[in-house]
Design an enzyme around this catalytic site. Structure first.
Site, mmCIF file in Angstrom:
data_model
loop_
_atom_site.group_PDB
_atom_site.id
_atom_site.type_symbol
_atom_site.label_atom_id
_atom_site.label_comp_id
_atom_site.label_asym_id
_atom_site.label_seq_id
_atom_site.Cartn_x
_atom_site.Cartn_y
_atom_site.Cartn_z
ATOM 1 N N SER A 19 65.388 54.648 52.657
ATOM 2 C CA SER A 19 65.478 54.694 50.797
ATOM 3 C C SER A 19 64.500 55.217 50.415
ATOM 4 O O SER A 19 63.193 55.429 51.151
ATOM 5 C CB SER A 19 65.456 52.883 50.891
ATOM 6 N N LYS A 78 69.384 42.941 44.925
ATOM 7 C CA LYS A 78 68.045 43.314 45.371
ATOM 8 C C LYS A 78 67.042 42.302 44.805
ATOM 9 O O LYS A 78 65.978 42.662 43.488
ATOM 10 C CB LYS A 78 68.046 44.593 45.531
ATOM 11 N N ARG A 104 74.025 43.983 56.036
ATOM 12 C CA ARG A 104 72.106 43.834 55.508
ATOM 13 C C ARG A 104 72.842 42.312 55.378
ATOM 14 O O ARG A 104 73.033 41.619 53.969
ATOM 15 C CB ARG A 104 72.902 44.433 53.907
HETATM 16 N N1 3NM Z 1 68.823 48.246 47.444
HETATM 17 P P1 3NM Z 1 74.560 46.278 42.952
HETATM 18 S S1 3NM Z 1 68.941 48.589 45.153
HETATM 19 C C1 3NM Z 1 69.949 47.183 48.588
HETATM 20 O O1 3NM Z 1 66.712 50.996 45.289
HETATM 21 C C2 3NM Z 1 69.698 47.704 47.451
HETATM 22 O O2 3NM Z 1 66.115 50.998 47.034
HETATM 23 C C3 3NM Z 1 67.927 49.158 46.069
HETATM 24 O O3 3NM Z 1 73.098 46.053 45.387
HETATM 25 C C4 3NM Z 1 67.569 50.617 46.643
HETATM 26 O O4 3NM Z 1 75.513 47.057 44.038
HETATM 27 C C5 3NM Z 1 70.685 46.952 45.569
HETATM 28 O O5 3NM Z 1 74.586 44.808 43.607
HETATM 29 C C6 3NM Z 1 71.069 46.411 45.756
HETATM 30 O O6 3NM Z 1 73.715 46.882 42.634
HETATM 31 C C7 3NM Z 1 72.414 47.080 45.771
#
Ligand code: 3NM
Length: 219
Positions: free
Chosen positions: A118, A147, A47
């Site tokens: 998602s 994000k 990503r």
């Molecule tokens: N998608 P971390 S949250 C890539 O809610 C991504 O769909 C999300 O990163 C969603 O593990 C997210 O550092 C980031 O919180 C996840």
């Protein structure tokens, strides 16, 4: 593989799903991937997003190197958003958001490869299944720093609500998940946890992946 991935196999791959790009890594992304797989990562998503993200040929080359590491380890390699790149690299699958190309059209383009979508509501989850998703990513379960345009925090309750609504497809929780939180996410109905920072920013990538995997394995 003759058909689409079986749900039970998909659930296993989702157990400890590492998501990353060069922006998330302090160390070399290839090293992070390698260490995370030694620690127990079961699937990897490339990503490459954000202001400092690689573009053009360097981006493709990094993706190719990560794909090669995943292949050697027998770990599925998924590309975020970019169907063209996924096909070019013969990736194992693609993950898309709600704002990307429709799941049905991506399914047509990628054939039997893994398709992740998602989903932030029960309605989006149902639509994703209908359009041919093999798994859904549900989040953000907890506050995330990884994000910028993340939706409001959902908490593990959304996972419980999806299962209660009869959604039995493979689900991975994402957003702010750490080793401490992984058990709660799986306990709420997810088949596994997707993580960025808890692994990429850890002092020991290998140990972080191992402890998250150990918690996610307890079902
Ligand atoms: N998608 P971390 S949250 C890539 O809610 C991504 O769909 C999300 O990163 C969603 O593990 C997210 O550092 C980031 O919180 C996840």
């Amino acid at each position: 593989m003759t058909g689409r991935i079986a749900p039970e196999m998909m659930r296993q791959h989702l157990r400890m799903y590492l998501v990353l790009g060069s922006v998330n890594c302090i160390a070399e992304p290839e090293w992070v991937v390698q260490e995370a797989m030694v620690g127990g990562a079961t699937m990897v998503q490339f990503r490459e997003k954000g202001r400092a993200a690689l573009t053009g040929e360097p981006r493709i080359q990094l993706a190719r190197r990560i794909r090669n590491l995943c292949r050697q380890a027998g770990v599925p390699f998924i590309v975020n958003d970019d169907v063209g790149l996924a096909l070019k690299l013969n990736a194992d699958g693609v993950h898309i958001g709600q704002d990307d190309e429709s799941a049905a059209s991506v399914r047509e383009r990628i054939g039997k490869r893994i398709l992740g979508v998602s989903a932030h509501t029960i309605e989006e989850a149902r639509r994703a299944i209908h359009h041919g998703a093999d798994y859904i990513g549900v989040g953000p379960i907890y506050p995330t720093v990884s994000k910028e345009d993340a939706k409001p925090v959902q908490g593990p309750g959304l996972l419980r609500a999806m299962r209660a609504a009869g959604i039995d497809m493979p689900i991975v929780g994402i957003g702010g998940i750490t080793a401490e939180k992984a058990e709660e996410v799986v306990g709420a109905g997810a088949d596994g946890v997707a993580v960025i920072s808890a692994v990429t920013a850890a002092g020991s990538v290998r140990d972080a992946a191992a402890s998250i995997r150990a918690k996610a394995d307890v079902i």
